[in-house]
Design a protein around this motif. Structure first.
Motif, PDB file in Angstrom:
ATOM      1  N   GLU A   1     -58.836 -26.278   9.911  1.00 57.78           N
ATOM      2  CA  GLU A   1     -57.858 -27.355  10.129  1.00 57.78           C
ATOM      3  C   GLU A   1     -58.019 -28.455   9.081  1.00 57.78           C
ATOM      4  OE1 GLU A   1     -56.564 -30.587  13.597  1.00 57.78           O
ATOM      5  OE2 GLU A   1     -58.286 -29.248  13.895  1.00 57.78           O
ATOM      6  N   GLU A   2     -59.277 -28.829   8.781  1.00 59.10           N
ATOM      7  CA  GLU A   2     -59.528 -29.871   7.782  1.00 59.10           C
ATOM      8  C   GLU A   2     -59.120 -29.382   6.387  1.00 59.10           C
ATOM      9  OE1 GLU A   2     -61.095 -33.751   6.692  1.00 59.10           O
ATOM     10  OE2 GLU A   2     -60.365 -32.810   8.546  1.00 59.10           O
ATOM     11  N   GLN A   3     -59.394 -28.115   6.111  1.00 65.19           N
ATOM     12  CA  GLN A   3     -59.037 -27.560   4.809  1.00 65.19           C
ATOM     13  C   GLN A   3     -57.525 -27.540   4.618  1.00 65.19           C
ATOM     14  OE1 GLN A   3     -57.497 -24.429   4.045  1.00 65.19           O
ATOM     15  NE2 GLN A   3     -57.955 -24.370   1.850  1.00 65.19           N
ATOM     16  N   GLN A   4     -56.798 -27.183   5.666  1.00 61.66           N
ATOM     17  CA  GLN A   4     -55.343 -27.139   5.578  1.00 61.66           C
ATOM     18  C   GLN A   4     -54.743 -28.534   5.426  1.00 61.66           C
ATOM     19  OE1 GLN A   4     -53.123 -24.476   5.444  1.00 61.66           O
ATOM     20  NE2 GLN A   4     -55.022 -23.350   5.045  1.00 61.66           N
TER      21      GLN A   4
ATOM     22  N   GLY B   1     -67.990 -24.779  10.333  1.00 60.27           N
ATOM     23  CA  GLY B   1     -66.740 -24.585   9.608  1.00 60.27           C
ATOM     24  C   GLY B   1     -66.727 -23.326   8.755  1.00 60.27           C
ATOM     25  N   ALA B   2     -65.502 -22.863   8.445  1.00 63.43           N
ATOM     26  CA  ALA B   2     -65.340 -21.620   7.683  1.00 63.43           C
ATOM     27  C   ALA B   2     -65.178 -21.875   6.187  1.00 63.43           C
ATOM     28  CB  ALA B   2     -64.121 -20.854   8.206  1.00 63.43           C
ATOM     29  N   TYR B   3     -65.072 -23.155   5.784  1.00 68.40           N
ATOM     30  CA  TYR B   3     -64.826 -23.492   4.379  1.00 68.40           C
ATOM     31  C   TYR B   3     -65.939 -24.384   3.841  1.00 68.40           C
ATOM     32  CZ  TYR B   3     -60.136 -21.560   4.903  1.00 68.40           C
ATOM     33  OH  TYR B   3     -59.075 -20.706   5.127  1.00 68.40           O
ATOM     34  N   PHE B   4     -66.330 -24.135   2.582  1.00 68.68           N
ATOM     35  CA  PHE B   4     -67.340 -24.952   1.923  1.00 68.68           C
ATOM     36  C   PHE B   4     -66.669 -26.087   1.159  1.00 68.68           C
ATOM     37  CE2 PHE B   4     -69.374 -20.778   2.310  1.00 68.68           C
ATOM     38  CZ  PHE B   4     -70.575 -21.141   2.904  1.00 68.68           C
TER      39      PHE B   4
ATOM     40  N   ASN C   1     -61.156 -16.529  -4.959  1.00 66.20           N
ATOM     41  CA  ASN C   1     -60.736 -16.491  -3.563  1.00 66.20           C
ATOM     42  C   ASN C   1     -61.844 -16.882  -2.589  1.00 66.20           C
ATOM     43  OD1 ASN C   1     -58.511 -16.120  -1.815  1.00 66.20           O
ATOM     44  ND2 ASN C   1     -59.293 -14.124  -1.169  1.00 66.20           N
ATOM     45  N   GLU C   2     -62.784 -17.725  -3.050  1.00 67.59           N
ATOM     46  CA  GLU C   2     -63.829 -18.212  -2.152  1.00 67.59           C
ATOM     47  C   GLU C   2     -63.231 -19.186  -1.134  1.00 67.59           C
ATOM     48  OE1 GLU C   2     -65.848 -17.691  -6.245  1.00 67.59           O
ATOM     49  OE2 GLU C   2     -63.953 -18.436  -5.464  1.00 67.59           O
ATOM     50  N   PRO C   3     -63.791 -19.231   0.090  1.00 68.23           N
ATOM     51  CA  PRO C   3     -63.295 -20.171   1.116  1.00 68.23           C
ATOM     52  C   PRO C   3     -63.830 -21.578   0.845  1.00 68.23           C
ATOM     53  CG  PRO C   3     -65.121 -18.904   1.990  1.00 68.23           C
ATOM     54  CD  PRO C   3     -64.867 -18.372   0.612  1.00 68.23           C
ATOM     55  N   VAL C   4     -63.093 -22.355   0.044  1.00 69.30           N
ATOM     56  CA  VAL C   4     -63.576 -23.675  -0.367  1.00 69.30           C
ATOM     57  C   VAL C   4     -62.499 -24.737  -0.194  1.00 69.30           C
ATOM     58  CG1 VAL C   4     -65.212 -22.721  -2.037  1.00 69.30           C
ATOM     59  CG2 VAL C   4     -62.903 -23.348  -2.798  1.00 69.30           C
ATOM     60  N   MET C   5     -62.957 -25.979  -0.098  1.00 66.96           N
ATOM     61  CA  MET C   5     -62.102 -27.152  -0.199  1.00 66.96           C
ATOM     62  C   MET C   5     -62.701 -28.034  -1.285  1.00 66.96           C
ATOM     63  SD  MET C   5     -60.851 -29.874   2.696  1.00 66.96           S
ATOM     64  CE  MET C   5     -62.157 -31.093   2.604  1.00 66.96           C
TER      65      MET C   5
END
Length: 414
Positions: free
Chosen positions: A72-75, A45-48, A102-106
């Motif tokens: 997809e899960e983050q969105q 995945g692209a998000y932490f 602006n870190e790629p996180v959820m």
């Protein structure tokens, strides 16, 4: 009734207007938290997926164990985070803060987000939320029995006092940011010195680099010896119950050994020792090893007694190693030898167990070490000790700067 004046103890002289009181809800466009369920993890995945325990020292800290989710899960569980977002831990660990950059996180449920309105200086609010006063308020409002929780309602109702003049907010924030910058600079300096020490220890104990004697000549070759040839082990306390601790004679505690390569004598515990009781006493030059740990990497952590002491004993969860000769194994040298990467690699191999790991003294005594002669040991020890002294000096500067900032936070905010 006279109007209550809201002004801080320490203030920039060019500002005179009274301060106002607002709730975080009125200062924010939105206050919320992360998802309360378990997401679908994705190793690619692209998000932490981050929670409150990922928030530290103003940053989101990503570790090797931080799980990932797909875009997809983050969105699916999207939370609007922006450059005016402050993140805060609200479950278990309370009140840790971080800026969102602006870190790629959820976000998970133990991380709250506060999206500030443009009228308020984000650094000012961030520092206000870290004051003892606000942190104490948060802890007074916790709910839950075993795992404490800070509600979003409490966050929304939190009252902040702030200047009506935005330039005053900005000046306070800039001043505190400059203090933070000094602390961060010192922390980086300390980290670089620690990394240098780690590298030079590796080269010293692998003999990649060698010292010369006072005449500029090479020292003799190092000799390989088993630990059992140069010393003997002894046990810690025996026959003690929890009622025996808290008063009496000093003893070396487990964490004194685990936390430092030398024993800090101010941290001794106390234990009752009856007259004539047969217990091993520790002395200058003794090396102590932990015998049990939760992970193999922590087994056999060593620390050395570098002070002349009276009657002092050793906890029962460790054992001691006493060199036959302190010229064959110089105490200040053994402090570094037994924490070197080369020795640690060998001792980790001795770990046995599944959930809890233990180590055999007998097997430890079979391990081989390379030892230089006494004068070279002293040169190595003096060099590494000087590095430790420098690291400690920087650490003291960091502590002093952080105490200075705490004082400012108390005086610059109402």
């Amino acid at each position: 009734m006279a109007e209550v004046q809201l002004t801080p103890l320490l203030r920039f002289p060019e500002f005179e207007n009274n301060w106002e009181t607002l709730t975080l809800e009125k200062m924010s466009s939105r206050i919320g938290d992360g998802i309360h369920g378990t997401p679908q993890y994705d190793e690619e995945g692209a998000y932490f997926f981050v929670n409150g325990n990922n928030l530290s020292n103003g940053r989101i800290e990503i570790t090797e164990t931080t799980k990932k989710v797909s875009e997809e899960e983050q969105q699916k569980h999207y939370r609007e985070l922006n450059d005016r977002t402050i993140l805060m831990s609200i479950n278990g660990t309370i009140g840790n803060l971080a800026y969102y950059n602006n870190e790629p996180v959820m976000l998970g449920k133990s991380a709250a987000y506060i999206n500030l309105l443009p009228d308020f200086e984000i650094s000012y609010v961030f520092n206000y939320l870290s004051t003892r006063k606000i942190q104490a308020f948060f802890h007074s409002e916790l709910t839950g029995s075993t795992i404490k929780n800070l509600s979003l309602r409490t966050i929304r109702e939190t009252k902040l006092h702030l200047p009506t003049d935005t330039p005053e907010q900005q000046k306070i924030a800039s001043f505190l940011t400059a203090v933070d910058a000094r602390i961060q600079l010192l922390q980086k300096k300390k980290a670089k010195l620690e990394e240098y020490k780690k590298g030079v220890m590796q080269k010293l104990f692998s003999q990649e680099i060698r010292f010369k004697n006072e005449n500029g000549n090479d020292f003799p070759d190092w000799e390989e010896k088993r630990l059992g040839e140069i010393g003997a082990t002894f046990n810690g306390l025996t026959g003690k119950t929890k009622d025996d601790f808290g008063e009496g004679k000093p003893y070396v505690q487990y964490m004194q050994i685990f936390s430092n390569s030398k024993i800090i004598i101010e941290d001794f515990g106390l234990v009752k020792i009856d007259e004539g009781e047969n217990q091993s006493k520790v002395q200058y030059g003794d090396v102590f090893f932990t015998t049990s740990s939760e992970t193999p990497n922590e087994i056999g952590t060593a620390s050395v007694m570098l002070d002349e002491i009276g009657d002092v004993f050793l906890n029962s969860f460790c054992f001691g190693f006493r060199p036959n000769s302190l010229s064959e194994l110089v105490p200040y040298f053994s402090r570094y030898l037994f924490r070197s990467a080369l020795f640690r690699r060998e001792i980790i191999k001795l770990a046995q167990g599944s959930t809890r790991f233990n180590m055999s003294k007998v097997e430890l005594m079979k391990l081989k070490v390379f030892l230089p002669r006494e004068k070279e040991q002293i040169k190595i020890a003096e060099f590494l000790t000087s590095l430790d002294d420098s690291i400690e000096s920087i650490e003291n500067e960091i502590d002093a700067s952080m105490e200075y900032k705490k004082g400012l936070l108390q005086k610059m905010f109402v």
